[in-house]
Design a protein around this motif. Structure first.
Motif, PDB file in Angstrom:
ATOM      1  N   CYS A   1       0.820  -1.217   0.000  1.00  0.00           N
ATOM      2  CA  CYS A   1       0.000   0.000   0.000  1.00  0.00           C
ATOM      3  C   CYS A   1       0.853   1.266   0.000  1.00  0.00           C
ATOM      4  N   PRO A   2       0.617   2.191  -0.932  1.00  0.00           N
ATOM      5  CA  PRO A   2       1.377   3.445  -0.963  1.00  0.00           C
ATOM      6  C   PRO A   2       1.245   4.277   0.312  1.00  0.00           C
ATOM      7  N   TYR A   3       0.078   4.285   0.938  1.00  0.00           N
ATOM      8  CA  TYR A   3      -0.081   5.026   2.192  1.00  0.00           C
ATOM      9  C   TYR A   3       0.780   4.399   3.284  1.00  0.00           C
ATOM     10  N   SER A   4       0.790   3.068   3.358  1.00  0.00           N
ATOM     11  CA  SER A   4       1.624   2.393   4.347  1.00  0.00           C
ATOM     12  C   SER A   4       3.094   2.689   4.099  1.00  0.00           C
ATOM     13  N   ASN A   5       3.492   2.668   2.841  1.00  0.00           N
ATOM     14  CA  ASN A   5       4.893   2.961   2.512  1.00  0.00           C
ATOM     15  C   ASN A   5       5.250   4.406   2.822  1.00  0.00           C
ATOM     16  N   ALA A   6       4.308   5.318   2.634  1.00  0.00           N
ATOM     17  CA  ALA A   6       4.566   6.738   2.909  1.00  0.00           C
ATOM     18  C   ALA A   6       4.649   7.027   4.407  1.00  0.00           C
ATOM     19  N   THR A   7       3.893   6.280   5.201  1.00  0.00           N
ATOM     20  CA  THR A   7       3.840   6.567   6.634  1.00  0.00           C
ATOM     21  C   THR A   7       4.814   5.722   7.456  1.00  0.00           C
ATOM     22  N   ARG A   8       5.329   4.645   6.872  1.00  0.00           N
ATOM     23  CA  ARG A   8       6.188   3.720   7.623  1.00  0.00           C
ATOM     24  C   ARG A   8       7.368   4.455   8.249  1.00  0.00           C
ATOM     25  N   GLY A   9       7.524   4.290   9.555  1.00  0.00           N
ATOM     26  CA  GLY A   9       8.618   4.925  10.269  1.00  0.00           C
ATOM     27  C   GLY A   9       8.327   6.363  10.665  1.00  0.00           C
ATOM     28  N   ASN A  10       7.215   6.906  10.193  1.00  0.00           N
ATOM     29  CA  ASN A  10       6.847   8.286  10.507  1.00  0.00           C
ATOM     30  C   ASN A  10       5.722   8.380  11.520  1.00  0.00           C
ATOM     31  N   ILE A  11       4.764   7.477  11.431  1.00  0.00           N
ATOM     32  CA  ILE A  11       3.637   7.467  12.365  1.00  0.00           C
ATOM     33  C   ILE A  11       3.341   6.031  12.764  1.00  0.00           C
TER      34      ILE A  11
END
Length: 140
Positions: A121-131
């Protein structure tokens, strides 16, 4: 990244303003929710829009993973709960809880498919390690 699609949206007035996508599909007023000092919960807000996008995107990633695995499942659903709060440095951060339902497979299979979708998932990849993103999986 090889870009496959781009869309823009313009906000005016911040959290107490207006958001419109460049194609006009989204054209809504946004307001602070009551919990953040707003008058009521009768308007969209950035967290609501993020939850809608993340849940739709994750469900698509999930169905791609299911299709590639050749498993037979019932209709999947993903509910995203997005929280906003103050972080240590005085700024604000987000947290997400995804409730993923994959019927007609064992709970172990459902959890594995969820984990695979979380990698796609692009959202999961974008948020991983950030939230913080918590995954809850059911199979009923």
């Amino acid at each position: 990244m090889k870009t496959m699609y781009t869309i823009g949206a313009k906000a005016t007035g911040g959290r107490n303003g207006h958001v419109k996508s460049e194609n006009g599909i989204i054209d809504i007023e946004v307001r602070h929710p009551k919990a953040l000092g707003g008058a009521n919960d009768d308007y969209a807000n950035p967290e609501m829009l993020f939850a809608a996008g993340y849940s739709a995107c994750f469900d698509s990633a999930l169905n791609l993973v299911i299709q590639k695995s050749k498993k037979k499942t019932g209709t999947t659903s993903v509910t995203a709960k997005v929280s906003i709060g103050q972080i240590e440095n005085g700024g604000f951060g987000l947290a997400v809880e995804l409730d993923v339902n994959i019927p007609d497979v064992s709970l172990e299979e459902a959890e594995e498919l969820t984990a695979q979708a979380h990698q796609v998932c692009p959202y999961s990849n974008a948020t991983r390690g950030n939230i913080e993103v918590k995954l809850n999986t059911t199979n009923k």
